[in-house]
Design a protein around this motif. Structure first.
Motif, PDB file in Angstrom:
ATOM      1  N   ASP A 138      66.732   8.096  31.299  1.00  0.00           N
ATOM      2  CA  ASP A 138      65.626   7.445  30.608  1.00  0.00           C
ATOM      3  C   ASP A 138      65.963   7.412  29.119  1.00  0.00           C
ATOM      4  O   ASP A 138      65.855   8.418  28.416  1.00  0.00           O
ATOM      5  CB  ASP A 138      64.324   8.218  30.853  1.00  0.00           C
ATOM      6  N   GLY A 139      66.370   6.253  28.629  1.00  0.00           N
ATOM      7  CA  GLY A 139      66.845   6.128  27.256  1.00  0.00           C
ATOM      8  C   GLY A 139      65.902   6.693  26.201  1.00  0.00           C
ATOM      9  O   GLY A 139      66.313   7.527  25.382  1.00  0.00           O
ATOM     10  N   PRO A 140      64.647   6.256  26.159  1.00  0.00           N
ATOM     11  CA  PRO A 140      63.739   6.779  25.132  1.00  0.00           C
ATOM     12  C   PRO A 140      63.563   8.291  25.200  1.00  0.00           C
ATOM     13  O   PRO A 140      63.541   8.965  24.163  1.00  0.00           O
ATOM     14  CB  PRO A 140      62.427   6.044  25.438  1.00  0.00           C
ATOM     15  N   VAL A 141      63.434   8.850  26.408  1.00  0.00           N
ATOM     16  CA  VAL A 141      63.278  10.300  26.541  1.00  0.00           C
ATOM     17  C   VAL A 141      64.553  11.009  26.106  1.00  0.00           C
ATOM     18  O   VAL A 141      64.501  12.034  25.401  1.00  0.00           O
ATOM     19  CB  VAL A 141      62.917  10.668  27.996  1.00  0.00           C
ATOM     20  N   ARG A 142      65.715  10.483  26.506  1.00  0.00           N
ATOM     21  CA  ARG A 142      66.987  11.108  26.148  1.00  0.00           C
ATOM     22  C   ARG A 142      67.168  11.138  24.624  1.00  0.00           C
ATOM     23  O   ARG A 142      67.512  12.186  24.053  1.00  0.00           O
ATOM     24  CB  ARG A 142      68.143  10.344  26.802  1.00  0.00           C
ATOM     25  N   ARG A 143      66.908  10.001  23.974  1.00  0.00           N
ATOM     26  CA  ARG A 143      67.084   9.956  22.520  1.00  0.00           C
ATOM     27  C   ARG A 143      66.075  10.846  21.803  1.00  0.00           C
ATOM     28  O   ARG A 143      66.418  11.536  20.829  1.00  0.00           O
ATOM     29  CB  ARG A 143      66.971   8.509  22.042  1.00  0.00           C
ATOM     30  N   ALA A 144      64.839  10.832  22.282  1.00  0.00           N
ATOM     31  CA  ALA A 144      63.803  11.652  21.632  1.00  0.00           C
ATOM     32  C   ALA A 144      64.019  13.136  21.854  1.00  0.00           C
ATOM     33  O   ALA A 144      63.473  13.952  21.104  1.00  0.00           O
ATOM     34  CB  ALA A 144      62.426  11.234  22.148  1.00  0.00           C
ATOM     35  N   SER A 145      64.820  13.491  22.850  1.00  0.00           N
ATOM     36  CA  SER A 145      65.114  14.896  23.122  1.00  0.00           C
ATOM     37  C   SER A 145      66.398  15.351  22.433  1.00  0.00           C
ATOM     38  O   SER A 145      66.889  16.445  22.725  1.00  0.00           O
ATOM     39  CB  SER A 145      65.224  15.137  24.629  1.00  0.00           C
ATOM     40  N   GLY A 146      66.940  14.510  21.559  1.00  0.00           N
ATOM     41  CA  GLY A 146      68.117  14.885  20.788  1.00  0.00           C
ATOM     42  C   GLY A 146      69.415  14.325  21.284  1.00  0.00           C
ATOM     43  O   GLY A 146      70.479  14.688  20.770  1.00  0.00           O
ATOM     44  N   GLY A 147      69.376  13.463  22.300  1.00  0.00           N
ATOM     45  CA  GLY A 147      70.594  12.920  22.857  1.00  0.00           C
ATOM     46  C   GLY A 147      71.062  13.705  24.067  1.00  0.00           C
ATOM     47  O   GLY A 147      70.571  14.799  24.356  1.00  0.00           O
ATOM     48  N   ALA A 148      72.056  13.132  24.768  1.00  0.00           N
ATOM     49  CA  ALA A 148      72.485  13.717  26.040  1.00  0.00           C
ATOM     50  C   ALA A 148      73.033  15.127  25.872  1.00  0.00           C
ATOM     51  O   ALA A 148      72.718  16.037  26.651  1.00  0.00           O
ATOM     52  CB  ALA A 148      73.528  12.807  26.688  1.00  0.00           C
ATOM     53  N   ILE A 149      73.864  15.358  24.841  1.00  0.00           N
ATOM     54  CA  ILE A 149      74.490  16.679  24.684  1.00  0.00           C
ATOM     55  C   ILE A 149      73.435  17.731  24.382  1.00  0.00           C
ATOM     56  O   ILE A 149      73.407  18.810  25.000  1.00  0.00           O
ATOM     57  CB  ILE A 149      75.557  16.628  23.575  1.00  0.00           C
ATOM     58  N   ARG A 150      72.547  17.433  23.443  1.00  0.00           N
ATOM     59  CA  ARG A 150      71.506  18.409  23.108  1.00  0.00           C
ATOM     60  C   ARG A 150      70.548  18.624  24.286  1.00  0.00           C
ATOM     61  O   ARG A 150      70.051  19.734  24.497  1.00  0.00           O
ATOM     62  CB  ARG A 150      70.723  17.946  21.876  1.00  0.00           C
ATOM     63  N   LEU A 151      70.308  17.582  25.037  1.00  0.00           N
ATOM     64  CA  LEU A 151      69.411  17.712  26.188  1.00  0.00           C
ATOM     65  C   LEU A 151      70.019  18.644  27.236  1.00  0.00           C
ATOM     66  O   LEU A 151      69.330  19.509  27.790  1.00  0.00           O
ATOM     67  CB  LEU A 151      69.136  16.335  26.789  1.00  0.00           C
ATOM     68  N   VAL A 152      71.311  18.500  27.498  1.00  0.00           N
ATOM     69  CA  VAL A 152      71.983  19.380  28.456  1.00  0.00           C
ATOM     70  C   VAL A 152      72.027  20.811  27.922  1.00  0.00           C
ATOM     71  O   VAL A 152      71.763  21.782  28.655  1.00  0.00           O
ATOM     72  CB  VAL A 152      73.399  18.862  28.764  1.00  0.00           C
ATOM     73  N   LEU A 153      72.343  20.974  26.630  1.00  0.00           N
ATOM     74  CA  LEU A 153      72.361  22.314  26.038  1.00  0.00           C
ATOM     75  C   LEU A 153      70.978  22.960  26.091  1.00  0.00           C
ATOM     76  O   LEU A 153      70.850  24.151  26.373  1.00  0.00           O
ATOM     77  CB  LEU A 153      72.847  22.241  24.586  1.00  0.00           C
ATOM     78  N   SER A 154      69.950  22.166  25.832  1.00  0.00           N
ATOM     79  CA  SER A 154      68.579  22.695  25.888  1.00  0.00           C
ATOM     80  C   SER A 154      68.242  23.157  27.293  1.00  0.00           C
ATOM     81  O   SER A 154      67.602  24.203  27.475  1.00  0.00           O
ATOM     82  CB  SER A 154      67.589  21.615  25.444  1.00  0.00           C
ATOM     83  N   SER A 155      68.673  22.391  28.284  1.00  0.00           N
ATOM     84  CA  SER A 155      68.419  22.780  29.669  1.00  0.00           C
ATOM     85  C   SER A 155      69.142  24.071  30.014  1.00  0.00           C
ATOM     86  O   SER A 155      68.597  24.930  30.726  1.00  0.00           O
ATOM     87  CB  SER A 155      68.845  21.651  30.607  1.00  0.00           C
ATOM     88  N   LEU A 156      70.366  24.230  29.514  1.00  0.00           N
ATOM     89  CA  LEU A 156      71.101  25.477  29.756  1.00  0.00           C
ATOM     90  C   LEU A 156      70.409  26.662  29.089  1.00  0.00           C
ATOM     91  O   LEU A 156      70.305  27.748  29.671  1.00  0.00           O
ATOM     92  CB  LEU A 156      72.531  25.343  29.238  1.00  0.00           C
ATOM     93  N   ILE A 157      69.936  26.462  27.861  1.00  0.00           N
ATOM     94  CA  ILE A 157      69.215  27.532  27.150  1.00  0.00           C
ATOM     95  C   ILE A 157      67.957  27.916  27.925  1.00  0.00           C
ATOM     96  O   ILE A 157      67.674  29.102  28.122  1.00  0.00           O
ATOM     97  CB  ILE A 157      68.862  27.078  25.717  1.00  0.00           C
TER      98      ILE A 157
END
Length: 724
Positions: free
Chosen positions: A489-508
């Motif tokens: 979901d492009g808007p959600v991905r960008r608003a969550s900091g982008g793909a890399i930050r989103l994956v890192l956030s999920s790991l955290i």
């Protein structure tokens, strides 16, 4: 619409008083419009007495077959694999059978959640379309906010911000606003009245804002709502129930009202609240998880539940007539924690309103519904203790006559959510016992089967590792599915900091949740054991700020968790290195319980991750306008000192406000002759003895203050005291 410009601010100290105004004092509540609300019988039910839908409601049998059938197959497979793990020696001991049973029960719980998440994922892949906003509403809705010793600056700011947004839709005339107080602290009660009078003055003659304080908070929130429905509900087609931390956009509110109008068989329509405004580490983890994973779980639940849905107690619209007819809650036989009044009333109200023929549905894709969450692990534990008792109390209700099968499943799911912790604890204990048995106990030569070979309590390590991987995969799958949806979901991905930050956030989030899980397991297990031995819980207001808990309190709450982790770790390492490695995630979480709990409530850690763009949500990156408005209004209200003011001094300093307070008091029933209200008698003696307001304020206890605040004669005597 700019709330601060549209509704011009007026300092609280400038609240117009009835004594200073030529206009007569307007009553705090509208004329009563009673609705009969009979107490329901849980042992008998006549379907002929319920609502008859225009058409039979379709049942989502295919979705239910997928979820429950898939969960049953997964559970059977997991149980078979566990049996193969423990039966490798050709025989099985009693402890191994106990382990098999505990594993199967725990595995069935996560298998059901997994299959529900699969269903939600498949549904959300189709990107459900949002409906158009309504152009008109023909019904009236009461927006009700129950409060209980809450921060007044914040709750009235939320009401003010919501009113501005709803009016901006052009459909504001369809809504009235009620603040229903159950506050038991005098300062909170008087702060609410000051805020109410100030806000009503700002809104003018067409305020449609009302306030009621109950002298006795009978049956707590359920009783608060029930009192409103039975006395004023007849004037409204629907009520939108909020919590003290709720925020809902105008578009969301009018959509719910329109959905209720469009479906004459609907009893409750529940929105999906997202968590916002959180900044501590723990709260931001919860906020991220609710935003990224929550829609997957909620959508799956909504699809298989269909019109047999559940209710979470707030941010939902309810048909008042249906609620009055079906939701008069009885007191359960016996004493708390399993008897007495129904604690977690929302599940029960959903089940009863469904029993009466009305539908209960959820709109998980409807945007604009928000709430907040506790700031630390200890705050969650305090709230969770009450929820644990409420859900276990449902074991007395799950067999009630006439309930839909899905309603019984909702009860069972809630009960299982808390029973799972002691089951997990039991599984760990039995696992340790089995390893001890394998290492130190001699084989059993003379079994009941009279076999030719001794029975050794052994395990198949390869199968055990494979089963562990399967269990972890099923447990983490809902998180992965939510992450996939966010990434595509492009808007959600960008608003969550982008793909890399989103994956890192999920790991955290996953790592922190894994560390917190064993601590939560012990806390919940303790709560369950306390309930089973008959210990009742209180009802304290939820802490909603971002402040941290004193370190000594954290040590006191978690010192035994840390000790247990150290003892378990040393014992496991002494028994077998493999056992220590297997239990290391649990051991690590318990050993670090004190620093983890301390860190969970730290504002600095949460804000540091926020600056790095981690654990971000779209609502945090681009805050909803209603959240911005409510925050600004809350700051303005706080500057007026609403929540810091002393009730006794406030009434003494403002004769007009004191008169308004007296006019808002309900008529108290006469006291039986020969009885003495001790708190009132002591309050009277102290007020008579006092010469100044400072003496009275210093001498009165909290209960005596409440007695005085309810008594017009004592208030009059208070007004004649000398100022400081």
């Amino acid at each position: 619409m700019d709330t601060l410009n549209t509704l011009a601010p007026l300092p609280v100290s400038e609240t117009p008083s009835p004594a200073a105004s030529a206009a007569p004092f307007r009553p705090a509540m509208p004329p009563e419009a009673p609705l009969p609300m009979p107490v329901q019988d849980l042992e008998r039910w006549d379907p002929a007495g319920g609502h008859r839908p225009a058409e039979p409601a379709p049942r989502p049998w295919l979705a239910r077959a997928l979820v429950f059938g898939g969960a049953a197959l997964l559970t059977a497979y997991g149980a078979l694999e566990m049996y193969e793990v423990v039966a490798v020696s050709g025989g099985t001991t009693a402890l191994q059978y106990v382990l098999l049973v505990l594993f199967t029960l725990n595995f069935s719980w996560i298998a059901l959640s997994f299959m529900s998440a699969i269903l939600g994922f498949l549904t959300l892949l189709r990107r459900p379309k949002s409906s158009l906003p309504p152009e008109r509403l023909s019904t009236r809705t009461a927006i009700v906010m129950p409060v209980y010793n809450e921060a007044t600056a914040r709750t009235f700011a939320a009401v003010e911000a919501m009113r501005a947004e709803i009016d901006a839709t052009g459909l504001g005339e369809a809504f009235d606003y009620f603040v229903l107080s159950d506050s038991t602290q005098g300062d909170a009660w008087i702060a609410e009245e000051r805020a109410f009078l100030a806000l009503r003055a700002r809104w003018g003659e067409d305020a449609r804002l009302y306030y009621r304080h109950r002298a006795k908070n009978h049956h707590r929130k359920a009783g608060n709502i029930g009192d409103f429905v039975s006395r004023w509900g007849g004037a409204y087609d629907h009520m939108l129930v909020l919590d003290a931390d709720s925020l809902m956009t105008g578009a969301c509110v009018v959509h719910l009202a329109a959905a209720m109008e469009a479906d004459p068989d609907s009893g409750i329509i529940q929105s999906l609240p997202l968590i916002i405004n959180r900044n501590t580490l723990f709260a931001r983890v919860q906020q991220f998880a609710a935003r990224i994973y929550g829609p997957v779980i909620a959508t799956g639940l909504s699809v298989w539940s269909g019109r047999d849905g559940n209710y979470w107690g707030h941010n939902a619209i309810i048909r008042t007539r249906a609620f009055a007819e079906a939701c008069g809650l009885p007191d359960l036989k016996g004493k708390p924690p399993f008897g007495g009044h129904v604690l977690s009333h929302d599940f029960v109200e959903a089940a009863l309103i469904r029993r009466a023929g009305w539908s209960v549905t959820m709109l998980p894709a409807l945007p604009g519904s928000y709430e907040e969450s506790p700031p630390s692990l200890i705050d969650v534990a305090v709230r969770d203790r009450r929820w644990a008792q409420g859900n276990l109390q449902h074991s007395r209700i799950i067999g009630a006559a006439g309930l839909a099968l899905a309603s019984r499943q909702h009860f069972a799911t809630g009960i299982a959510g808390y029973v799972a912790s002691p089951l997990w604890l039991g599984q760990l204990v039995v696992g340790i016992a089995l390893v001890l048995q394998t290492a130190y106990v001699r084989p059993e030569y003379f079994t009941s089967e009279f076999g030719l070979y001794p029975v050794w309590p052994r395990f198949d390590p390869v199968r055990a590792l494979q089963l562990f991987g399967l269990t972890m995969g099923i447990l983490l799958a809902p998180k992965l599915l939510g992450l996939i949806l966010a990434l595509i979901d492009g808007p959600v991905r960008r608003a969550s900091g982008g793909a890399i930050r989103l994956v890192l956030s999920s790991l955290i989030e996953t790592v922190l949740s894994a560390l917190i899980a064993p601590i939560a397991m012990l806390i919940q297990s303790g709560s369950v054991f306390e309930i089973l031995v008959g210990r009742d819980t209180g009802w304290n207001p939820q802490r909603r700020d971002d402040g941290s808990i004193p370190f000594r309190d954290i040590v006191r709450r978690h010192r035994w968790h840390m000790v247990l982790g150290l003892v378990t770790g040393i014992a496991a390492f002494a028994i077998a290195t493999s056992l220590f490695l297997w239990m290391s995630p649990t051991i690590l979480g318990l050993v670090l319980a004190i620093p983890i709990s301390w860190a969970s409530g730290q504002l600095g850690f949460g804000l540091a991750l926020k600056r790095l763009g981690l654990l971000m949500t779209p609502e945090e990156r681009d805050p909803p306008s209603i959240a911005v408005s409510a925050g600004a209004l809350a700051s303005r209200n706080a500057e007026g000192g609403l929540d810091e003011a002393d009730a006794i001094r406030s009434l003494h300093a403002d004769a007009g406000f004191a008169e308004a307070h007296a006019l808002m008091l309900p008529e108290m029933p006469p006291r039986p002759r020969g009885t003495i209200d001790t708190d009132r008698a002591l309050a009277q003696a102290k007020v008579v003895e006092a010469e100044t307001i400072e003496e009275a304020a210093a001498w009165l206890s909290p209960k005596e203050r409440m007695a005085l605040l309810h008594d017009r004669a004592l208030l009059d005597r208070l007004s004649r005291l000398e100022p400081a």
